[in-house]
Design a protein around this motif. Structure first.
Motif, PDB file in Angstrom:
ATOM      1  N   MET A 140       0.933  -1.173  -0.024  1.00 47.30           N
ATOM      2  CA  MET A 140       0.036   0.014   0.113  1.00 47.30           C
ATOM      3  C   MET A 140       0.839   1.004  -0.030  1.00 47.30           C
ATOM      4  O   MET A 140       1.879   1.188   0.824  1.00 47.30           O
ATOM      5  N   VAL A 141       0.467   2.111  -1.079  1.00 49.22           N
ATOM      6  CA  VAL A 141       1.094   3.415  -0.881  1.00 49.22           C
ATOM      7  C   VAL A 141       0.406   4.743  -0.713  1.00 49.22           C
ATOM      8  O   VAL A 141      -0.853   4.566  -0.934  1.00 49.22           O
ATOM      9  N   PRO A 142       0.931   5.835  -0.089  1.00 50.99           N
ATOM     10  CA  PRO A 142       2.108   6.080   0.058  1.00 50.99           C
ATOM     11  C   PRO A 142       2.614   5.305   1.298  1.00 50.99           C
ATOM     12  O   PRO A 142       1.629   5.105   2.266  1.00 50.99           O
ATOM     13  N   CYS A 143       3.596   5.180   1.624  1.00 49.66           N
ATOM     14  CA  CYS A 143       4.316   4.647   2.864  1.00 49.66           C
ATOM     15  C   CYS A 143       5.695   5.164   3.109  1.00 49.66           C
ATOM     16  O   CYS A 143       6.540   5.206   2.258  1.00 49.66           O
ATOM     17  N   LEU A 144       5.767   5.873   4.475  1.00 52.35           N
ATOM     18  CA  LEU A 144       7.140   6.313   4.734  1.00 52.35           C
ATOM     19  C   LEU A 144       7.690   5.504   5.647  1.00 52.35           C
ATOM     20  O   LEU A 144       7.224   4.911   6.623  1.00 52.35           O
ATOM     21  N   ARG A 145       9.068   5.263   5.104  1.00 54.68           N
ATOM     22  CA  ARG A 145       9.946   4.182   6.059  1.00 54.68           C
ATOM     23  C   ARG A 145      10.650   5.371   6.971  1.00 54.68           C
ATOM     24  O   ARG A 145      11.514   6.162   6.483  1.00 54.68           O
TER      25      ARG A 145
END
Length: 122
Positions: A89-94
């Protein structure tokens, strides 16, 4: 349907280019501090995803240098997103922590809130 999605994606990318916000101006020293802090961040995204565009707008507005990882086109980024983050799933901040662990933050509103709270006063 694929053609319609392609057209909509191009429109989204055009809107991103036309309405891109100006970044904040910082002194070179302040920008260097912000750049140092953002080295631990990576945005997993799809180029034409409207929610990803919202996050990229915020990144640009805040003058942040965050690495973007296209999880749609690059199988390695997709694998990292699923195996380490737990979802495709996006967006995803690492967010890499000091101890080496990573926090995976999903949802554009949550990512925008995190970035705004973290960097709007820097």
């Amino acid at each position: 349907m694929k053609f319609i999605r392609w057209i909509l994606g191009r429109i989204i990318l055009l809107i991103e280019v036309l309405f891109a916000p100006k970044g904040v101006r910082r002194s070179p020293e302040a920008q260097a501090r912000v750049d140092q802090q953002t080295t631990r961040l990576a945005l997993y995204q799809f180029k034409a995803c409207p929610f990803c565009v919202k996050v990229r707008f915020t990144i640009k507005k805040l003058g942040l240098n965050i690495v973007t990882c296209d999880a749609q086109k690059n199988p390695q980024y997709k694998k990292e997103l699923v195996e380490q983050g737990g979802q495709h799933m996006v967006p995803c901040l690492r967010i890499e922590k000091e101890n080496g662990t990573a926090q995976w933050l999903y949802e554009s509103a949550d990512i925008i809130r995190y970035l705004t709270e973290r960097f709007s006063t820097v």
